[in-house]
Design a protein around this motif. Structure first.
Motif, PDB file in Angstrom:
ATOM      1  N   LYS A 221       0.905  -1.199   0.090  1.00 61.80           N
ATOM      2  CA  LYS A 221       0.115   0.029   0.119  1.00 61.80           C
ATOM      3  C   LYS A 221       0.882   1.291  -0.107  1.00 61.80           C
ATOM      4  CE  LYS A 221      -3.775   0.238   2.060  1.00 61.80           C
ATOM      5  NZ  LYS A 221      -4.990   0.541   3.265  1.00 61.80           N
ATOM      6  N   LEU A 222       0.756   2.312  -0.965  1.00 59.69           N
ATOM      7  CA  LEU A 222       1.509   3.459  -1.009  1.00 59.69           C
ATOM      8  C   LEU A 222       0.637   4.580  -0.798  1.00 59.69           C
ATOM      9  CD1 LEU A 222       3.820   2.531  -4.205  1.00 59.69           C
ATOM     10  CD2 LEU A 222       4.134   2.227  -1.770  1.00 59.69           C
ATOM     11  N   GLN A 223       1.066   5.615  -0.457  1.00 59.61           N
ATOM     12  CA  GLN A 223       0.226   6.879  -0.506  1.00 59.61           C
ATOM     13  C   GLN A 223       0.622   7.694  -1.635  1.00 59.61           C
ATOM     14  OE1 GLN A 223      -1.367   8.388   2.564  1.00 59.61           O
ATOM     15  NE2 GLN A 223      -1.016   6.508   3.590  1.00 59.61           N
ATOM     16  N   TRP A 224      -0.304   8.235  -2.331  1.00 56.69           N
ATOM     17  CA  TRP A 224      -0.148   9.078  -3.459  1.00 56.69           C
ATOM     18  C   TRP A 224      -0.862  10.445  -3.122  1.00 56.69           C
ATOM     19  CZ3 TRP A 224      -0.622   6.762  -8.829  1.00 56.69           C
ATOM     20  CH2 TRP A 224      -0.011   7.254  -9.894  1.00 56.69           C
ATOM     21  N   VAL A 225      -0.097  11.427  -3.446  1.00 54.19           N
ATOM     22  CA  VAL A 225      -0.976  12.898  -3.592  1.00 54.19           C
ATOM     23  C   VAL A 225      -0.477  13.211  -4.881  1.00 54.19           C
ATOM     24  CG1 VAL A 225      -0.781  15.103  -2.350  1.00 54.19           C
ATOM     25  CG2 VAL A 225      -0.419  13.053  -0.904  1.00 54.19           C
ATOM     26  N   THR A 226      -1.945  13.932  -5.422  1.00 51.85           N
ATOM     27  CA  THR A 226      -1.733  14.888  -6.725  1.00 51.85           C
ATOM     28  C   THR A 226      -2.371  16.237  -6.456  1.00 51.85           C
ATOM     29  OG1 THR A 226      -3.780  13.559  -7.418  1.00 51.85           O
ATOM     30  CG2 THR A 226      -1.897  12.808  -8.044  1.00 51.85           C
ATOM     31  N   GLU A 227      -1.946  17.069  -7.351  1.00 51.04           N
ATOM     32  CA  GLU A 227      -2.725  18.330  -7.373  1.00 51.04           C
ATOM     33  C   GLU A 227      -3.060  18.547  -8.666  1.00 51.04           C
ATOM     34  OE1 GLU A 227      -1.413  23.127  -7.256  1.00 51.04           O
ATOM     35  OE2 GLU A 227       0.244  21.609  -6.723  1.00 51.04           O
ATOM     36  N   ILE A 228      -4.094  19.181  -8.745  1.00 51.28           N
ATOM     37  CA  ILE A 228      -4.806  19.381  -9.893  1.00 51.28           C
ATOM     38  C   ILE A 228      -4.447  20.674 -10.515  1.00 51.28           C
ATOM     39  CG2 ILE A 228      -6.877  20.149 -11.413  1.00 51.28           C
ATOM     40  CD1 ILE A 228      -6.687  17.007 -10.225  1.00 51.28           C
ATOM     41  N   THR A 229      -3.464  20.923 -11.544  1.00 53.78           N
ATOM     42  CA  THR A 229      -2.639  22.351 -11.606  1.00 53.78           C
ATOM     43  C   THR A 229      -3.479  23.117 -12.453  1.00 53.78           C
ATOM     44  OG1 THR A 229      -1.115  21.124 -13.165  1.00 53.78           O
ATOM     45  CG2 THR A 229      -0.411  21.137 -10.914  1.00 53.78           C
TER      46      THR A 229
ATOM     47  N   GLU B 262     -12.496  24.507 -18.236  1.00 57.02           N
ATOM     48  CA  GLU B 262     -13.655  23.776 -18.257  1.00 57.02           C
ATOM     49  C   GLU B 262     -14.260  23.225 -19.499  1.00 57.02           C
ATOM     50  OE1 GLU B 262     -17.570  23.200 -16.224  1.00 57.02           O
ATOM     51  OE2 GLU B 262     -15.843  23.862 -15.396  1.00 57.02           O
ATOM     52  N   LEU B 263     -14.735  22.098 -19.804  1.00 61.30           N
ATOM     53  CA  LEU B 263     -15.116  21.313 -20.963  1.00 61.30           C
ATOM     54  C   LEU B 263     -13.713  21.100 -21.775  1.00 61.30           C
ATOM     55  CD1 LEU B 263     -18.444  23.278 -21.834  1.00 61.30           C
ATOM     56  CD2 LEU B 263     -17.997  21.109 -20.675  1.00 61.30           C
ATOM     57  N   GLU B 264     -12.656  21.472 -21.571  1.00 62.79           N
ATOM     58  CA  GLU B 264     -11.567  21.047 -22.427  1.00 62.79           C
ATOM     59  C   GLU B 264     -10.296  20.058 -21.925  1.00 62.79           C
ATOM     60  OE1 GLU B 264      -9.780  24.400 -24.628  1.00 62.79           O
ATOM     61  OE2 GLU B 264     -11.658  25.396 -24.596  1.00 62.79           O
ATOM     62  N   PHE B 265      -9.754  20.465 -20.613  1.00 58.37           N
ATOM     63  CA  PHE B 265      -8.773  19.690 -20.080  1.00 58.37           C
ATOM     64  C   PHE B 265      -8.623  19.994 -18.544  1.00 58.37           C
ATOM     65  CE2 PHE B 265      -6.708  23.399 -21.462  1.00 58.37           C
ATOM     66  CZ  PHE B 265      -5.609  23.536 -20.568  1.00 58.37           C
ATOM     67  N   PHE B 266      -7.960  19.003 -18.018  1.00 61.52           N
ATOM     68  CA  PHE B 266      -7.327  19.379 -16.830  1.00 61.52           C
ATOM     69  C   PHE B 266      -5.851  18.553 -16.646  1.00 61.52           C
ATOM     70  CE2 PHE B 266     -10.001  15.542 -15.687  1.00 61.52           C
ATOM     71  CZ  PHE B 266      -9.022  14.862 -14.814  1.00 61.52           C
ATOM     72  N   VAL B 267      -5.209  18.996 -15.736  1.00 63.23           N
ATOM     73  CA  VAL B 267      -3.894  18.329 -15.474  1.00 63.23           C
ATOM     74  C   VAL B 267      -3.787  18.118 -14.034  1.00 63.23           C
ATOM     75  CG1 VAL B 267      -1.257  18.650 -15.886  1.00 63.23           C
ATOM     76  CG2 VAL B 267      -2.809  19.819 -17.497  1.00 63.23           C
ATOM     77  N   ASP B 268      -3.372  16.676 -13.776  1.00 66.80           N
ATOM     78  CA  ASP B 268      -2.789  16.484 -12.444  1.00 66.80           C
ATOM     79  C   ASP B 268      -1.350  16.109 -12.373  1.00 66.80           C
ATOM     80  OD1 ASP B 268      -2.675  13.187 -12.201  1.00 66.80           O
ATOM     81  OD2 ASP B 268      -4.289  13.420 -13.454  1.00 66.80           O
ATOM     82  N   GLU B 269      -0.815  16.383 -11.511  1.00 68.98           N
ATOM     83  CA  GLU B 269       0.720  16.108 -11.116  1.00 68.98           C
ATOM     84  C   GLU B 269       0.778  15.656  -9.746  1.00 68.98           C
ATOM     85  OE1 GLU B 269       3.104  19.740 -11.828  1.00 68.98           O
ATOM     86  OE2 GLU B 269       2.142  20.285 -13.545  1.00 68.98           O
ATOM     87  N   GLN B 270       1.914  14.601  -9.639  1.00 68.60           N
ATOM     88  CA  GLN B 270       2.027  13.708  -8.388  1.00 68.60           C
ATOM     89  C   GLN B 270       2.715  14.959  -7.612  1.00 68.60           C
ATOM     90  OE1 GLN B 270       3.712   9.803  -7.962  1.00 68.60           O
ATOM     91  NE2 GLN B 270       5.610  11.017  -7.320  1.00 68.60           N
TER      92      GLN B 270
END
Length: 154
Positions: free
Chosen positions: A66-74, A78-86
């Motif tokens: 089991k690992l912890q993972w934290v991401t940020e939505i950078t 709206e209606l096009e894209f989003f980016v998440d980064e660890q």
């Protein structure tokens, strides 16, 4: 140390609004993640995605560890894209772009992931043996699950 890329596209017979509502809700990540991953959100999924949002979860990707993972939505458009980064987790680097766009008869969903592995040379050796096959299986599962939920393009 290598920078790896995973690139996937999928067309679904749903509206852009319906696709966006699904992918921009962090709770739906557990819906499209295989049970074998032991995915569990600990915090940060209380609202629709926004820039600066921190999402904390646990995953069990290999051998029951089991690992912890934290991401940020950078980024969110709206209606096009989003980016998440660890910010903390199993990768040395993780940058995941999620795009949606309207096409005739539905939407095209696109994922582009850039990632680096920890442990230098050893991580690079393990990539084709363990990491790449695991990521391929996760995205294959997502593809099938989205068809199950929304149907397949004709």
């Amino acid at each position: 140390m290598k920078l790896y890329t995973l690139h996937r596209k999928q067309n679904l017979p749903i509206s852009l609004q319906e696709a966006w509502e699904f992918i921009s809700d962090p709770k739906n990540l557990s819906v499209i993640t295989p049970d074998s991953m032991g995915f569990n959100t600990l915090s940060g999924d209380e609202r629709k995605m926004f820039p600066g949002q921190i999402i904390h979860y646990t995953v069990t990707p290999l051998m029951g560890i089991k690992l912890q993972w934290v991401t940020e939505i950078t980024h969110v458009k709206e209606l096009e894209f989003f980016v998440d980064e660890q910010r903390y987790g199993p990768y040395r680097f993780w940058h995941h772009k999620h795009f949606v766009k309207e096409i005739p008869g539905g939407v095209e969903m696109e994922d582009i992931v850039h990632y680096k592995l920890p442990m230098g040379f050893l991580g690079d050796v393990m990539h084709p043996i363990m990491v790449k096959p695991k990521l391929e299986a996760i995205f294959k599962y997502r593809h099938a699950k989205l068809i199950e939920l929304f149907g397949e393009m004709k």
